[in-house]
Design an enzyme around this catalytic site. Structure first.
Site, PDB file in Angstrom:
ATOM      1  N   ASP A 163      27.982  49.611 -45.671  1.00  0.00           N
ATOM      2  CA  ASP A 163      26.908  49.808 -44.715  1.00  0.00           C
ATOM      3  C   ASP A 163      27.200  48.967 -43.463  1.00  0.00           C
ATOM      4  O   ASP A 163      28.345  48.904 -43.009  1.00  0.00           O
ATOM      5  CB  ASP A 163      25.570  49.469 -45.384  1.00  0.00           C
ATOM      6  N   TYR A 276      20.438  46.515 -36.215  1.00  0.00           N
ATOM      7  CA  TYR A 276      20.276  47.814 -35.569  1.00  0.00           C
ATOM      8  C   TYR A 276      20.090  47.665 -34.057  1.00  0.00           C
ATOM      9  O   TYR A 276      20.495  48.538 -33.289  1.00  0.00           O
ATOM     10  CB  TYR A 276      19.070  48.544 -36.165  1.00  0.00           C
ATOM     11  N   HIS A 330      23.528  56.571 -50.742  1.00  0.00           N
ATOM     12  CA  HIS A 330      24.038  55.448 -49.949  1.00  0.00           C
ATOM     13  C   HIS A 330      24.356  54.226 -50.795  1.00  0.00           C
ATOM     14  O   HIS A 330      25.231  53.436 -50.447  1.00  0.00           O
ATOM     15  CB  HIS A 330      23.002  55.076 -48.891  1.00  0.00           C
TER      16      HIS A 330
END
Length: 354
Positions: A163, A276, A330
């Site tokens: 990730d 992010y 994921h």
């Protein structure tokens, strides 16, 4: 301490939960892909009180503690936490969001049979203390390097990242290419020359939501565990993020407790969202990066290999193994640990062969 959500939440907090759900649904409508369309199944509730401290999840695990130990080291004002054990060539593991070093715990014993394993909490996340100067992945990679090379004397490592931790791992490999023997990139499309940060954020509502300044913290801070529980199912195998009917979180209640324990710390919660908020800088850094040439393996969720490979290929021209993990969304390491372990052990056993 983290206690059962069913027994410890004061009644007024339900209004905050409603606010979170309302905001998330609005963002889902505005930002999600066409596949995101189903309700979230009920998440598992906390099953027990989790003790505070960096070793909370392993304190009573005698078998784990015979093989691994918790360590910390000061790196430019950040106390970095990592777990290490095993024997052999170093293998460094970097986690993503919303996880910690603990995401690797299930497969660490098998990896440690061949390698000295170092599972890190990224700067500002997990049980690392203090905030890095920035959460862009190039900066975080330099913190990791100062820990590994500067403090631990590791100048030749095998490296795996999952990730957003794979974004850090790639930057480590491109900045210090002579120090990385082999690299495994787990389920992370890369912002960069093939995928702009703005397009990246539009791929799923959560990327846009988490990128907002201050707004996610305001809505999530009192309901961290509830939010994480819902999110884990969203991107699990069969989850709505992959166009499925919906899925439960693949983690046990105690595993969710452990992740929530760290993300309930305000600085860690903000640090996670900052991963992010720095995607634009990541795009610039990745566009400027020199492609890595060490042997690279790409593992992705089932059904996503072609897309992910298209985003990383310009930066990783020597992908010698690329495979989807069967029956995994994921959370590859949790959803199909046997498959992931076999792939990692086989790939890193090949050493420096080029």
């Amino acid at each position: 301490m983290l206690t059962s959500a069913a027994t410890s939440r004061p009644a007024p907090r339900w209004s905050r939960t409603v606010a979170v759900v309302t905001a998330v649904l609005a963002l889902t409508t505005a930002c999600t892909t066409s596949g995101g369309r189903a309700q979230h199944p009920a998440a598992p509730q906390a099953s027990a009180v989790v003790a505070a401290g960096y070793d909370a999840a392993t304190r009573e695990d005698a078998e784990f503690n015979r093989q691994f130990r918790h360590e910390t080291a000061d790196v430019d004002g950040v106390k970095m936490h990592y777990v290490t054990g095993g024997a052999g060539e170093p293998l460094v593991l970097l986690h993503g969001w919303p996880q910690s070093w603990y995401s690797w715990r299930e497969i660490m014993p098998a990896l440690a049979e061949k390698h000295t394993v170092y599972a890190l909490d990224l700067p500002g996340l997990g049980d690392s203390e203090g905030a890095p100067s920035s959460y862009d992945k190039a900066t975080l990679a330099r913190y990791v390097h100062r820990l590994l090379a500067g403090r631990l004397g590791l100048h030749r490592i095998n490296l795996a990242g999952h990730d957003l931790g794979a974004g850090v791992a790639f930057q480590y490999a491109t900045q210090f290419p002579d120090e990385v023997v082999r690299y495994a990139h787990l389920d992370y499309p890369m912002p960069g020359p093939a995928l702009g940060a703005n397009a990246y954020r539009q791929a799923s509502w959560h990327m846009s939501f988490h990128s907002q300044d201050g707004f996610p913290e305001l809505l999530v801070d009192d309901d961290v565990r509830d939010y994480l529980s819902l999110f884990y199912g969203y991107v699990a195998y069969g989850g709505t993020s992959f166009g499925g009917p919906g899925a439960k979180a693949p983690f046990t209640a105690r595993q969710i407790d452990e992740y929530a324990r760290t993300y309930q710390r305000p600085q860690v919660l903000t640090g996670g969202f900052a991963l992010y908020r720095t995607l634009d800088q990541d795009e610039r850094d990745n566009k400027a990066a020199k492609p890595i040439t060490m042997p690279t393996m790409l593992l992705t969720a089932e059904g996503t290999l072609d897309f992910t490979r298209s985003t990383v290929r310009p930066l990783m021209p020597n992908i010698t193994r690329a495979v989807e993990v069967p029956a995994a969304g994921h959370w590859l390491i949790r959803e199909n640990p046997e498959f992931v372990t076999t792939e990692l052990v086989t790939f890193f056993a090949r050493g420096a062969d080029r």
